[in-house]
Design a protein around this motif. Structure first.
Motif, PDB file in Angstrom:
ATOM      1  N   GLN A   1       0.832  -1.204   0.000  1.00  0.00           N
ATOM      2  CA  GLN A   1       0.000   0.000   0.000  1.00  0.00           C
ATOM      3  C   GLN A   1       0.868   1.256   0.000  1.00  0.00           C
ATOM      4  O   GLN A   1       0.592   2.212  -0.734  1.00  0.00           O
ATOM      5  CB  GLN A   1      -0.944   0.008   1.196  1.00  0.00           C
ATOM      6  CG  GLN A   1      -1.857   1.224   1.184  1.00  0.00           C
ATOM      7  CD  GLN A   1      -2.781   1.266   2.366  1.00  0.00           C
ATOM      8  OE1 GLN A   1      -2.362   1.069   3.500  1.00  0.00           O
ATOM      9  NE2 GLN A   1      -4.056   1.528   2.108  1.00  0.00           N
ATOM     10  N   LYS A   2       1.914   1.272   0.797  1.00  0.00           N
ATOM     11  CA  LYS A   2       2.807   2.440   0.856  1.00  0.00           C
ATOM     12  C   LYS A   2       3.502   2.663  -0.486  1.00  0.00           C
ATOM     13  O   LYS A   2       3.652   3.808  -0.927  1.00  0.00           O
ATOM     14  CB  LYS A   2       3.829   2.286   1.975  1.00  0.00           C
ATOM     15  CG  LYS A   2       3.213   2.426   3.349  1.00  0.00           C
ATOM     16  CD  LYS A   2       4.262   2.447   4.436  1.00  0.00           C
ATOM     17  CE  LYS A   2       3.623   2.630   5.797  1.00  0.00           C
ATOM     18  NZ  LYS A   2       2.865   3.874   5.943  1.00  0.00           N
ATOM     19  N   VAL A   3       3.924   1.594  -1.135  1.00  0.00           N
ATOM     20  CA  VAL A   3       4.563   1.684  -2.450  1.00  0.00           C
ATOM     21  C   VAL A   3       3.585   2.294  -3.459  1.00  0.00           C
ATOM     22  O   VAL A   3       3.944   3.189  -4.231  1.00  0.00           O
ATOM     23  CB  VAL A   3       5.049   0.290  -2.915  1.00  0.00           C
ATOM     24  CG1 VAL A   3       5.377   0.272  -4.400  1.00  0.00           C
ATOM     25  CG2 VAL A   3       6.250  -0.152  -2.088  1.00  0.00           C
ATOM     26  N   LYS A   4       2.352   1.827  -3.425  1.00  0.00           N
ATOM     27  CA  LYS A   4       1.328   2.339  -4.346  1.00  0.00           C
ATOM     28  C   LYS A   4       1.040   3.815  -4.078  1.00  0.00           C
ATOM     29  O   LYS A   4       0.990   4.630  -5.004  1.00  0.00           O
ATOM     30  CB  LYS A   4       0.050   1.515  -4.216  1.00  0.00           C
ATOM     31  CG  LYS A   4      -1.014   1.907  -5.204  1.00  0.00           C
ATOM     32  CD  LYS A   4      -2.226   1.006  -5.098  1.00  0.00           C
ATOM     33  CE  LYS A   4      -3.251   1.427  -6.129  1.00  0.00           C
ATOM     34  NZ  LYS A   4      -4.447   0.604  -6.102  1.00  0.00           N
TER      35      LYS A   4
ATOM     36  N   LYS B   1      16.877  -6.485   9.092  1.00  0.00           N
ATOM     37  CA  LYS B   1      15.794  -6.736  10.033  1.00  0.00           C
ATOM     38  C   LYS B   1      14.777  -5.597   9.980  1.00  0.00           C
ATOM     39  O   LYS B   1      15.145  -4.431   9.886  1.00  0.00           O
ATOM     40  CB  LYS B   1      16.355  -6.858  11.451  1.00  0.00           C
ATOM     41  CG  LYS B   1      17.026  -8.208  11.704  1.00  0.00           C
ATOM     42  CD  LYS B   1      17.584  -8.311  13.096  1.00  0.00           C
ATOM     43  CE  LYS B   1      16.529  -8.089  14.146  1.00  0.00           C
ATOM     44  NZ  LYS B   1      17.043  -8.144  15.515  1.00  0.00           N
ATOM     45  N   MET B   2      13.529  -5.947  10.057  1.00  0.00           N
ATOM     46  CA  MET B   2      12.429  -4.994   9.929  1.00  0.00           C
ATOM     47  C   MET B   2      12.569  -3.801  10.864  1.00  0.00           C
ATOM     48  O   MET B   2      12.431  -2.658  10.429  1.00  0.00           O
ATOM     49  CB  MET B   2      11.105  -5.721  10.197  1.00  0.00           C
ATOM     50  CG  MET B   2       9.886  -4.922   9.850  1.00  0.00           C
ATOM     51  SD  MET B   2       9.593  -4.917   8.084  1.00  0.00           S
ATOM     52  CE  MET B   2       9.347  -3.204   7.781  1.00  0.00           C
ATOM     53  N   LEU B   3      12.830  -4.050  12.115  1.00  0.00           N
ATOM     54  CA  LEU B   3      12.833  -2.942  13.074  1.00  0.00           C
ATOM     55  C   LEU B   3      14.067  -2.054  12.968  1.00  0.00           C
ATOM     56  O   LEU B   3      14.119  -1.001  13.598  1.00  0.00           O
ATOM     57  CB  LEU B   3      12.626  -3.446  14.500  1.00  0.00           C
ATOM     58  CG  LEU B   3      11.227  -4.017  14.773  1.00  0.00           C
ATOM     59  CD1 LEU B   3      11.072  -4.400  16.235  1.00  0.00           C
ATOM     60  CD2 LEU B   3      10.128  -3.057  14.347  1.00  0.00           C
ATOM     61  N   ASP B   4      15.035  -2.449  12.131  1.00  0.00           N
ATOM     62  CA  ASP B   4      16.156  -1.550  11.853  1.00  0.00           C
ATOM     63  C   ASP B   4      15.683  -0.304  11.104  1.00  0.00           C
ATOM     64  O   ASP B   4      16.383   0.697  11.060  1.00  0.00           O
ATOM     65  CB  ASP B   4      17.239  -2.259  11.028  1.00  0.00           C
ATOM     66  CG  ASP B   4      17.994  -3.295  11.843  1.00  0.00           C
ATOM     67  OD1 ASP B   4      17.853  -3.322  13.083  1.00  0.00           O
ATOM     68  OD2 ASP B   4      18.725  -4.101  11.223  1.00  0.00           O
ATOM     69  N   PHE B   5      14.492  -0.376  10.536  1.00  0.00           N
ATOM     70  CA  PHE B   5      13.944   0.740   9.757  1.00  0.00           C
ATOM     71  C   PHE B   5      12.885   1.522  10.527  1.00  0.00           C
ATOM     72  O   PHE B   5      12.294   2.461   9.997  1.00  0.00           O
ATOM     73  CB  PHE B   5      13.370   0.222   8.435  1.00  0.00           C
ATOM     74  CG  PHE B   5      14.408  -0.455   7.606  1.00  0.00           C
ATOM     75  CD1 PHE B   5      15.310   0.294   6.862  1.00  0.00           C
ATOM     76  CD2 PHE B   5      14.537  -1.833   7.613  1.00  0.00           C
ATOM     77  CE1 PHE B   5      16.306  -0.321   6.119  1.00  0.00           C
ATOM     78  CE2 PHE B   5      15.529  -2.458   6.870  1.00  0.00           C
ATOM     79  CZ  PHE B   5      16.417  -1.699   6.130  1.00  0.00           C
TER      80      PHE B   5
ATOM     81  N   TYR C   1       1.033  -4.361  14.005  1.00  0.00           N
ATOM     82  CA  TYR C   1       0.599  -3.442  12.949  1.00  0.00           C
ATOM     83  C   TYR C   1       1.305  -2.088  13.093  1.00  0.00           C
ATOM     84  O   TYR C   1       1.837  -1.547  12.121  1.00  0.00           O
ATOM     85  CB  TYR C   1      -0.918  -3.259  12.985  1.00  0.00           C
ATOM     86  CG  TYR C   1      -1.400  -2.214  12.017  1.00  0.00           C
ATOM     87  CD1 TYR C   1      -1.569  -2.512  10.667  1.00  0.00           C
ATOM     88  CD2 TYR C   1      -1.647  -0.912  12.440  1.00  0.00           C
ATOM     89  CE1 TYR C   1      -1.976  -1.542   9.765  1.00  0.00           C
ATOM     90  CE2 TYR C   1      -2.053   0.068  11.548  1.00  0.00           C
ATOM     91  CZ  TYR C   1      -2.219  -0.262  10.220  1.00  0.00           C
ATOM     92  OH  TYR C   1      -2.611   0.708   9.330  1.00  0.00           O
ATOM     93  N   GLU C   2       1.319  -1.556  14.301  1.00  0.00           N
ATOM     94  CA  GLU C   2       1.950  -0.244  14.532  1.00  0.00           C
ATOM     95  C   GLU C   2       3.452  -0.290  14.242  1.00  0.00           C
ATOM     96  O   GLU C   2       4.000   0.625  13.617  1.00  0.00           O
ATOM     97  CB  GLU C   2       1.682   0.226  15.962  1.00  0.00           C
ATOM     98  CG  GLU C   2       0.226   0.606  16.173  1.00  0.00           C
ATOM     99  CD  GLU C   2      -0.135   0.836  17.630  1.00  0.00           C
ATOM    100  OE1 GLU C   2       0.783   0.920  18.475  1.00  0.00           O
ATOM    101  OE2 GLU C   2      -1.337   0.926  17.926  1.00  0.00           O
ATOM    102  N   LEU C   3       4.122  -1.348  14.678  1.00  0.00           N
ATOM    103  CA  LEU C   3       5.558  -1.499  14.409  1.00  0.00           C
ATOM    104  C   LEU C   3       5.825  -1.592  12.905  1.00  0.00           C
ATOM    105  O   LEU C   3       6.765  -0.983  12.389  1.00  0.00           O
ATOM    106  CB  LEU C   3       6.109  -2.745  15.108  1.00  0.00           C
ATOM    107  CG  LEU C   3       6.229  -2.681  16.629  1.00  0.00           C
ATOM    108  CD1 LEU C   3       6.494  -4.075  17.203  1.00  0.00           C
ATOM    109  CD2 LEU C   3       7.319  -1.701  17.041  1.00  0.00           C
ATOM    110  N   LEU C   4       4.983  -2.356  12.211  1.00  0.00           N
ATOM    111  CA  LEU C   4       5.186  -2.540  10.769  1.00  0.00           C
ATOM    112  C   LEU C   4       4.860  -1.282   9.982  1.00  0.00           C
ATOM    113  O   LEU C   4       5.541  -0.977   8.993  1.00  0.00           O
ATOM    114  CB  LEU C   4       4.378  -3.741  10.264  1.00  0.00           C
ATOM    115  CG  LEU C   4       4.835  -5.096  10.789  1.00  0.00           C
ATOM    116  CD1 LEU C   4       3.936  -6.206  10.258  1.00  0.00           C
ATOM    117  CD2 LEU C   4       6.293  -5.371  10.461  1.00  0.00           C
TER     118      LEU C   4
ATOM    119  N   CYS D   1       7.808   0.010   7.780  1.00  0.00           N
ATOM    120  CA  CYS D   1       7.601   0.007   6.327  1.00  0.00           C
ATOM    121  C   CYS D   1       7.863   1.392   5.735  1.00  0.00           C
ATOM    122  O   CYS D   1       8.427   1.512   4.648  1.00  0.00           O
ATOM    123  CB  CYS D   1       6.192  -0.469   5.970  1.00  0.00           C
ATOM    124  SG  CYS D   1       5.998  -2.266   6.045  1.00  0.00           S
ATOM    125  N   GLN D   2       7.476   2.428   6.456  1.00  0.00           N
ATOM    126  CA  GLN D   2       7.738   3.786   5.972  1.00  0.00           C
ATOM    127  C   GLN D   2       9.239   4.041   5.912  1.00  0.00           C
ATOM    128  O   GLN D   2       9.754   4.582   4.934  1.00  0.00           O
ATOM    129  CB  GLN D   2       7.056   4.824   6.873  1.00  0.00           C
ATOM    130  CG  GLN D   2       7.084   6.225   6.302  1.00  0.00           C
ATOM    131  CD  GLN D   2       6.395   6.306   4.944  1.00  0.00           C
ATOM    132  OE1 GLN D   2       5.266   5.840   4.778  1.00  0.00           O
ATOM    133  NE2 GLN D   2       7.070   6.865   3.953  1.00  0.00           N
TER     134      GLN D   2
END
Length: 163
Positions: free
Chosen positions: A24-27, A113-117, A139-142, A146-147
């Motif tokens: 969704q963010k990419v779109k 790792k995801m949370l590195d971002f 959800y909040e972490l992702l 993701c951003q």
């Protein structure tokens, strides 16, 4: 085309949620013609299944599509086809090594790792809501991670949105 692959244990909770959010963010950012998004698990228990009902519930709540997402296991080809492989925790990182083919050299994907971002997460690993039941926290972490990941990829790849 830049492929981003999200990886967790079973590919029914965290990685499909990350795939849906990131897609969704990419779109929304106008990069859907430059970035493709996928997810996989290191385990094979849930192959072919849709995301966990808790993941579907939270994505429905925030009106994020998970259409077409089905659990699958990581394969050697993922290391050749993906430019970025993002894992949810340290155990996923360790497990991923058994799938990684030898001799990729400069063709090897970026693995992180995801949370590195994340902009503000105090955690190092995304908790597994399959065990914790806390899909809202994940959800909040992702959302945050993701951003940060999208911004990292845009800068690293020198991308500009096409109108």
């Amino acid at each position: 085309m830049i492929k981003v692959l999200f990886v967790c244990l079973g590919n029914i909770c965290r990685s499909p949620m990350a795939e849906a959010i990131f897609r969704q963010k990419v779109k929304e950012a106008g990069f859907e013609d430059q970035i493709v998004v996928d997810s996989a698990g290191t385990g094979d228990w849930h192959i072919g299944n849709p995301p966990h009902h808790g993941t579907r519930r939270i994505l429905d709540q925030y009106k994020i599509s998970y259409e077409g997402i089905r659990a699958r296991q990581v394969a050697e080809d993922d290391f050749r086809d993906s430019r970025y492989i993002i894992v949810m925790d340290n155990q996923n990182m360790q497990d991923l090594k058994r799938f990684q083919p030898k001799g990729l050299g400069e063709e090897a994907p970026f693995i992180g790792k995801m949370l590195d971002f994340a902009s503000s997460a105090e955690l190092k690993d995304v908790p597994d809501p399959y065990y914790t039941g806390n899909f809202e926290e994940v959800y909040e972490l992702l959302q945050d991670s993701c951003q940060g990941l999208l911004q990292f990829i845009i800068e690293r790849e020198g991308l500009t949105a096409r109108s």
